[in-house]
Design a protein around this motif. Structure first.
Motif, PDB file in Angstrom:
ATOM      1  N   GLN A   1     -69.854  -4.904 145.387  1.00  0.00           N
ATOM      2  CA  GLN A   1     -69.857  -3.782 144.624  1.00  0.00           C
ATOM      3  C   GLN A   1     -70.951  -3.090 144.834  1.00  0.00           C
ATOM      4  OE1 GLN A   1     -67.336  -3.953 140.918  1.00  0.00           O
ATOM      5  NE2 GLN A   1     -66.537  -5.695 141.552  1.00  0.00           N
ATOM      6  N   CYS A   2     -71.881  -3.317 143.683  1.00  0.00           N
ATOM      7  CA  CYS A   2     -72.970  -2.442 143.669  1.00  0.00           C
ATOM      8  C   CYS A   2     -74.118  -2.809 145.056  1.00  0.00           C
ATOM      9  CB  CYS A   2     -73.965  -2.682 142.679  1.00  0.00           C
ATOM     10  SG  CYS A   2     -75.132  -4.048 142.410  1.00  0.00           S
ATOM     11  N   GLY A   3     -73.884  -3.991 145.788  1.00  0.00           N
ATOM     12  CA  GLY A   3     -74.343  -4.453 146.654  1.00  0.00           C
ATOM     13  C   GLY A   3     -75.873  -4.845 146.543  1.00  0.00           C
ATOM     14  N   TYR A   4     -76.464  -5.060 145.488  1.00  0.00           N
ATOM     15  CA  TYR A   4     -77.745  -5.733 145.186  1.00  0.00           C
ATOM     16  C   TYR A   4     -78.174  -6.972 145.637  1.00  0.00           C
ATOM     17  CZ  TYR A   4     -82.534  -5.614 143.416  1.00  0.00           C
ATOM     18  OH  TYR A   4     -84.042  -5.549 143.283  1.00  0.00           O
ATOM     19  N   CYS A   5     -76.906  -7.532 145.222  1.00  0.00           N
ATOM     20  CA  CYS A   5     -77.173  -9.168 145.447  1.00  0.00           C
ATOM     21  C   CYS A   5     -76.711  -9.668 146.784  1.00  0.00           C
ATOM     22  CB  CYS A   5     -76.322  -9.875 144.313  1.00  0.00           C
ATOM     23  SG  CYS A   5     -74.682  -9.879 144.619  1.00  0.00           S
TER      24      CYS A   5
ATOM     25  N   ASN B   1     -76.307 -18.125 143.295  1.00  0.00           N
ATOM     26  CA  ASN B   1     -76.431 -16.731 143.709  1.00  0.00           C
ATOM     27  C   ASN B   1     -75.480 -15.824 142.603  1.00  0.00           C
ATOM     28  OD1 ASN B   1     -76.909 -17.832 146.523  1.00  0.00           O
ATOM     29  ND2 ASN B   1     -77.629 -16.099 146.600  1.00  0.00           N
ATOM     30  N   ILE B   2     -76.311 -15.147 141.689  1.00  0.00           N
ATOM     31  CA  ILE B   2     -75.324 -14.339 140.965  1.00  0.00           C
ATOM     32  C   ILE B   2     -74.943 -13.021 141.165  1.00  0.00           C
ATOM     33  CG2 ILE B   2     -75.946 -13.563 138.498  1.00  0.00           C
ATOM     34  CD1 ILE B   2     -77.823 -15.511 137.875  1.00  0.00           C
ATOM     35  N   CYS B   3     -73.747 -12.551 140.898  1.00  0.00           N
ATOM     36  CA  CYS B   3     -73.191 -11.511 141.176  1.00  0.00           C
ATOM     37  C   CYS B   3     -73.042 -10.800 139.888  1.00  0.00           C
ATOM     38  CB  CYS B   3     -71.935 -11.617 141.861  1.00  0.00           C
ATOM     39  SG  CYS B   3     -71.115  -9.900 142.338  1.00  0.00           S
ATOM     40  N   ARG B   4     -73.736  -9.789 139.452  1.00  0.00           N
ATOM     41  CA  ARG B   4     -73.536  -9.334 138.191  1.00  0.00           C
ATOM     42  C   ARG B   4     -72.209  -8.465 138.166  1.00  0.00           C
ATOM     43  NH1 ARG B   4     -78.743 -10.158 138.792  1.00  0.00           N
ATOM     44  NH2 ARG B   4     -79.845 -11.086 137.226  1.00  0.00           N
ATOM     45  N   CYS B   5     -71.655  -7.994 139.451  1.00  0.00           N
ATOM     46  CA  CYS B   5     -70.270  -7.289 139.490  1.00  0.00           C
ATOM     47  C   CYS B   5     -69.081  -8.104 139.369  1.00  0.00           C
ATOM     48  CB  CYS B   5     -70.572  -6.337 140.597  1.00  0.00           C
ATOM     49  SG  CYS B   5     -71.767  -5.151 140.650  1.00  0.00           S
ATOM     50  N   ALA B   6     -69.355  -9.298 139.440  1.00  0.00           N
ATOM     51  CA  ALA B   6     -68.428 -10.401 139.429  1.00  0.00           C
ATOM     52  C   ALA B   6     -67.460 -10.241 140.659  1.00  0.00           C
ATOM     53  CB  ALA B   6     -67.570 -10.193 138.052  1.00  0.00           C
ATOM     54  N   ALA B   7     -67.916 -10.311 141.770  1.00  0.00           N
ATOM     55  CA  ALA B   7     -67.011 -10.134 142.864  1.00  0.00           C
ATOM     56  C   ALA B   7     -66.867 -11.585 143.432  1.00  0.00           C
ATOM     57  CB  ALA B   7     -67.803  -9.315 144.138  1.00  0.00           C
ATOM     58  N   TYR B   8     -66.933 -12.570 142.580  1.00  0.00           N
ATOM     59  CA  TYR B   8     -66.978 -14.011 143.171  1.00  0.00           C
ATOM     60  C   TYR B   8     -65.566 -14.271 143.730  1.00  0.00           C
ATOM     61  CZ  TYR B   8     -70.844 -14.545 139.959  1.00  0.00           C
ATOM     62  OH  TYR B   8     -72.114 -14.522 139.435  1.00  0.00           O
ATOM     63  N   PRO B   9     -64.515 -13.947 143.557  1.00  0.00           N
ATOM     64  CA  PRO B   9     -63.331 -14.315 144.259  1.00  0.00           C
ATOM     65  C   PRO B   9     -63.366 -13.721 145.708  1.00  0.00           C
ATOM     66  CG  PRO B   9     -62.667 -13.480 142.190  1.00  0.00           C
ATOM     67  CD  PRO B   9     -64.020 -13.129 142.276  1.00  0.00           C
ATOM     68  N   ASN B  10     -63.860 -12.462 145.894  1.00  0.00           N
ATOM     69  CA  ASN B  10     -63.782 -11.793 147.321  1.00  0.00           C
ATOM     70  C   ASN B  10     -64.968 -12.626 147.979  1.00  0.00           C
ATOM     71  OD1 ASN B  10     -63.101 -10.151 144.944  1.00  0.00           O
ATOM     72  ND2 ASN B  10     -62.764  -8.587 146.711  1.00  0.00           N
ATOM     73  N   ILE B  11     -65.942 -12.904 147.379  1.00  0.00           N
ATOM     74  CA  ILE B  11     -67.165 -13.629 148.182  1.00  0.00           C
ATOM     75  C   ILE B  11     -66.628 -15.052 148.580  1.00  0.00           C
ATOM     76  CG2 ILE B  11     -69.535 -14.925 147.775  1.00  0.00           C
ATOM     77  CD1 ILE B  11     -70.034 -12.793 145.687  1.00  0.00           C
TER      78      ILE B  11
END
Length: 204
Positions: free
Chosen positions: A146-150, A180-190
């Motif tokens: 989402q934000c792409g930072y991670c 690896n933390i995704c603060r936007c919570a895109a975990y299912p897509n990852i």
């Protein structure tokens, strides 16, 4: 009865105290003299620059850096490779993940000197010509950011996850990508992206 209290030994011996104090004062002076001995080897200044050659994305990069410089700072500040992100700077978020050899490392806690002589791969070294790496393409296809930072750290970690043989199930992927933390919570897509790219990466 005469008062003999003045002749009794006191609990505090002034003469002994003064002698001890004088002896203690000599210790730092002696130590300082020893430190200034010209025959003694000079201590190396840890902030003095050192020469190092890092093999990054297939190319040797010669740098003159502070010996305490991390791989992350060498990449970002000295080579202009800013894809690896500085997140927590404590090795806890995974945003700075790169590959050293085939091993994923948090580059914010890895000294550049320790990586000398090893192959360092960053997000900038994945695509060939105009073709994305299979994991990069899978992240695009599955909208795994989402934000792409991670994202750079996520992609580097995901490649290692597959090569380590930990992409056989969604549970394994989640477990071995948990650093690896995704603060936007895109975990299912990852997870979906890793599953998509795994067969092609394993094949290659």
């Amino acid at each position: 009865m005469p008062d003999n209290s003045s002749s009794r030994p006191s609990g505090f011996d002034r003469r002994a105290f003064m002698a001890g104090a004088a002896g203690s004062a000599l210790v730092p002076m002696t130590a300082r003299a020893a430190a200034q001995d010209p025959r003694a080897p000079a201590a190396q200044d840890p902030s003095a620059p050192v020469d190092v050659t890092l093999h990054v994305n297939g190319k040797d990069r010669r740098l003159r850096i502070d010996a305490r410089t991390t791989v992350l700072d060498a990449l970002r500040e000295h080579m202009g490779l800013t894809g690896s992100k500085k997140g927590c700077d404590h090795g806890q978020c995974g945003a700075c993940t790169v590959l050293i050899g085939d091993r994923r490392v948090v580059s914010c806690l890895t000294l550049a000197l320790a990586a000398e002589g090893q192959e360092i791969t960053t997000i900038e070294g994945l695509a060939t010509d105009d073709r994305l790496h299979p994991m990069q393409q899978a992240f695009v296809d599955n909208d795994a950011f989402q934000c792409g930072y991670c994202t750079p750290g996520q992609i580097m970690s995901a490649i290692a996850c597959v090569k380590e043989g930990h992409a056989g199930s969604e549970a394994d992927i989640r477990e071995y990508m948990s650093g690896n933390i995704c603060r936007c919570a895109a975990y299912p897509n990852i997870v979906a992206a890793v599953k998509q790219a795994a067969p092609e990466i394993s094949k290659g």
